[in-house]
Motif scaffolding. Structure first.
Motif, PDB file in Angstrom:
ATOM      1  N   UNK A  43       0.892  -1.172  -0.344  1.00 53.02           N
ATOM      2  CA  UNK A  43      -0.336  -0.194  -0.575  1.00 53.02           C
ATOM      3  C   UNK A  43       0.461   1.194  -0.108  1.00 53.02           C
ATOM      4  N   UNK A  81       0.989   6.512  -0.868  1.00 52.93           N
ATOM      5  CA  UNK A  81       0.133   5.186  -1.158  1.00 52.93           C
ATOM      6  C   UNK A  81      -0.971   6.328  -2.104  1.00 52.93           C
ATOM      7  N   UNK A  82      -1.111   7.868  -2.605  1.00 52.50           N
ATOM      8  CA  UNK A  82      -1.780   8.362  -3.503  1.00 52.50           C
ATOM      9  C   UNK A  82      -1.765   8.194  -5.072  1.00 52.50           C
ATOM     10  N   UNK A 109      -4.364   2.579  -5.214  1.00 49.93           N
ATOM     11  CA  UNK A 109      -4.654   1.440  -4.919  1.00 49.93           C
ATOM     12  C   UNK A 109      -5.775   1.755  -3.505  1.00 49.93           C
ATOM     13  N   UNK A 142     -12.208   9.599  -1.097  1.00 52.07           N
ATOM     14  CA  UNK A 142     -11.378   9.720  -2.049  1.00 52.07           C
ATOM     15  C   UNK A 142     -11.449  10.728  -3.902  1.00 52.07           C
ATOM     16  N   UNK A 193      -9.950  13.650  -3.332  1.00 53.42           N
ATOM     17  CA  UNK A 193      -8.732  14.147  -3.022  1.00 53.42           C
ATOM     18  C   UNK A 193      -7.638  14.203  -4.204  1.00 53.42           C
ATOM     19  N   UNK A 194      -8.375  13.287  -5.203  1.00 58.15           N
ATOM     20  CA  UNK A 194      -8.075  12.822  -6.181  1.00 58.15           C
ATOM     21  C   UNK A 194      -8.505  13.999  -7.476  1.00 58.15           C
TER      22      UNK A 194
END
Lengths: 351, 302
Positions: A52, A74-75, A79, A101, A104-105
């Motif tokens: 991860x 991790x970003x 995953x 998520x 955040x992405x």
């Protein structure tokens, strides 16, 4: 979707001590459901955390989709992970938890609702979106955690004992749901558990870990029927495989293969067991006994207190009495006495 | 029978023990807080002077006269400036410090010790130290600034002698003093956040700032509230820094309500006016105390 690969991955937490993970090499197949199985302290969670990106390997490489990701956050690894505690954000509603998520992405805001509703619908939690995590039951929290993980359609899906906080009944149904879910989305999944039943039921393949070392990688059938060493033989199966020393080999057989002598005419091993305990489990009996004749060992080296277990669909036995049992030859597994690794079949010096 | 008898006697002796155990606290609060508080109320409605004989009831005269006084208005305004600015500095500073001190690094214990020092050192000593640091002639700050050619030797800032600079100075010193307390509270709050949560945020793709503002700080909010409410009380009722460093000057520019009450009531021997000024603090502190209890209660429930 992507293939995860580890090459000689090692993690040492304190220099000079034994590593938590030692020289692990493995490759997943595309879309596979791979299970890391081992007792606590076997390094399975550490290995998952390295994949991860939450833990840096001391040495070795981790590859996702053919690319070395050791130095990626991790970003950047694309995953998703479900934590044992679920790690839901307690101050956010279910909707905002699942949308986090996406936010955040940098997924455009107008797509959030559609995606959150898709993920929530997949897990049957559409009616809970406005609640806070503390207002949910354990099973609902687990679903929210899974929904949060799948909402951005990750290339790899990591699960760290996601069912261990649920009660036994819920665990069985949640397990079945996860299996169906994986079949539907088909994302490469790595699943950590210490529960052999989960591992057997869910895994396409199982990686058996012990003290940070891979003991065996194989399908559930392979690891159960053909264990690579005595650790795998006794860790999988409940009750575990019986192991008896015979000369320079250890001979093993599953409890269900130790049957009354009358049912196994061409038996390779015959044992006379003095029964000291009987358990009735509804669908089966578990018989505990000690070998009256020493379990095939020559006089002098007999450890007569070694408990031998048999699992029978029906039993007409009495505690304290002695009964004849036998194992057919094709059910015997041989292990080297020194290395405890699997050895080729050989003739036994059975009395 | 024997059982019930024993039960009853142990209950009554337990009651006696309970009384004995909370009595010191009650006495302490009554004698050191309750009595002076009652006397302040009494004096605020009288014409008491230090050294004069009897007192007469004068109603709201004291309040009317202090409301008209320019010093009081300045002190009231300064109290709010002092409290709000120092709380903003304390909360941002201590959040940053707590975040930095949460992770393990070499020498963390020593740094934590250094940060706690201002809190354990007697505040008057600390303030005297600062008085030297900011002194008009011997200021080390000015010495450094001159050495760096940032200010001219004959036109250096008078840290405690100019109204705006003096206010900034007392705010900074008070912030320095409150920072450790707030940092320790926030550090405890940060450690209580399970490690999984920021890790989940990292896996979900959040960077440092998003994790800080959307996850860590919202989860820390109850603790931040506690730190802020304590900070407000410690600041609004405090006069030590002002008293030691500027004595309220120059021209009342750093005068706050507690110091004005002291200078008027004790040094100016106008007990009645001093009492009336300090009574002005009560409504505000009651509101703060109410919120404190509510936050504490909520923290207990969740």
């Amino acid at each position: 979707m992507a293939i995860v690969e580890t090459r000689a991955v090692t993690k040492v937490f304190k220099a000079g001590t034994l590593g938590a993970v030692n020289d692990v090499d493995l490759v997943t197949a595309e879309g596979e459901f791979l299970v890391f199985l081992g007792p606590s302290g076997s390094g399975k969670t550490t290995l998952l955390r390295m994949i991860a990106g939450l833990e840096a390997p001391t040495s070795g490489d981790i590859l996702i989709g053919g690319e070395v990701v050791n130095d990626l956050t991790p970003r950047e690894r694309r995953i998703a992970m479900v934590f044992q505690s679920y790690a839901l954000y307690p101050h956010l509603t279910v909707y905002k938890n699942i949308a986090f998520p996406l936010k955040a992405q940098g997924v455009p805001r107008d797509q959030h609702r559609k995606k959150v509703e898709w993920a929530a619908g997949l897990l049957g939690i559409g009616q809970l979106l406005e609640r806070k995590p503390r207002e949910l039951s354990g099973g609902e929290r687990q679903r929210v955690a899974v929904a949060r993980a799948i909402v951005r359609e990750p290339s790899v899906f990591l699960l760290d004992e996601p069912l261990s906080n649920l009660d036994a009944k819920l665990r069985a149904s949640a397990r079945a749901e996860l299996e169906q879910f994986h079949r539907r989305v088909g994302t490469t999944t790595i699943y950590v558990t210490h529960d052999q039943v989960e591992a057997m039921a869910m895994g396409d393949r199982i990686v058996v870990l012990h003290k940070g070392v891979v003991r065996q990688i194989g399908t559930p059938k392979q690891v159960y029927d053909d264990p690579a060493d005595t650790f795998v033989a006794t860790f999988l199966g409940s009750p575990p495989m019986n192991l008896l020393e015979n000369g320079d080999v250890i001979v093993g057989f599953r409890p269900e293969h130790l049957v009354p002598a009358a049912q196994a005419p061409s038996a390779a091993i015959k044992l006379t067991l003095k029964i000291h305990n009987l358990e009735y489990l509804g669908s089966e009996w578990i018989v505990y006994g000690t070998a009256v004749d020493g379990g095939g060992k020559p006089e002098g080296e007999r450890a007569s207190d070694k408990t031998i277990i048999s699992r029978l669909p029906t039993a007409n036995l009495t505690i304290g009495a002695s009964h004849e049992f036998a194992v057919a030859e094709q059910h015997l597994r041989f292990f080297d006495k020194a290395t405890e690794k699997r050895a080729p079949a050989r003739a036994l010096s059975w009395p | 029978m024997a059982v019930t008898h024993r039960g009853r006697s142990s209950r009554s002796s337990g009651f006696g023990l309970g009384v004995a155990m909370f009595l010191p606290a009650v006495l302490y609060v009554l004698l050191l807080v309750g009595v002076p508080f009652g006397m302040a109320f009494f004096y605020a409605f009288s014409d008491a002077r230090i050294g004069s004989g009897g007192e007469n009831f004068v109603g709201f005269d004291n309040f009317a006269s202090i409301l008209e006084s320019q010093s009081f208005r300045t002190a009231l305004k300064n109290s709010f400036i002092f409290t709000i600015s120092s709380q903003i500095l304390v909360l941002t500073g201590s959040t940053a410090l707590a975040l930095a001190l949460k992770d393990k690094f070499r020498g963390r214990g020593f740094v934590r010790f250094l940060i706690l020092l201002p809190w354990v050192a007697p505040i008057s000593l600390g303030a005297i130290g600062w008085k030297w640091i900011l002194d008009s002639i011997y200021s080390v700050v000015n010495w450094v600034l001159i050495a760096l050619h940032l200010v001219k030797p004959f036109d250096k800032p008078m840290w405690l002698g100019e109204p705006v600079l003096a206010m900034i100075s007392v705010i900074v010193v008070h912030t320095w003093r409150l920072l450790p307390f707030s940092t320790v509270i926030l550090l405890a709050g940060l450690t209580a956040i399970p490690r999984d949560i920021p890790e989940a945020a990292a896996v979900d793709g959040a960077g440092f700032w998003r994790t800080l503002f959307e996850i860590t700080l919202p989860m820390l909010r109850p603790i931040l509230n506690v730190a802020m409410l304590f900070g407000i009380i410690f600041t609004f009722t405090d006069m030590i820094v002002v008293y030691v460093m500027t004595a309220g000057g120059p021209y009342d520019s750093t005068q706050v309500l507690p110091s004005l009450a002291f200078f008027t009531g004790i040094q100016g021997s106008d007990l009645a006016a001093g009492a009336a000024i300090s009574i002005f603090l009560v409504p505000l502190l009651v509101v703060v105390a109410y919120f404190m209890l509510r936050v504490a209660h909520r923290a207990e429930v969740t």
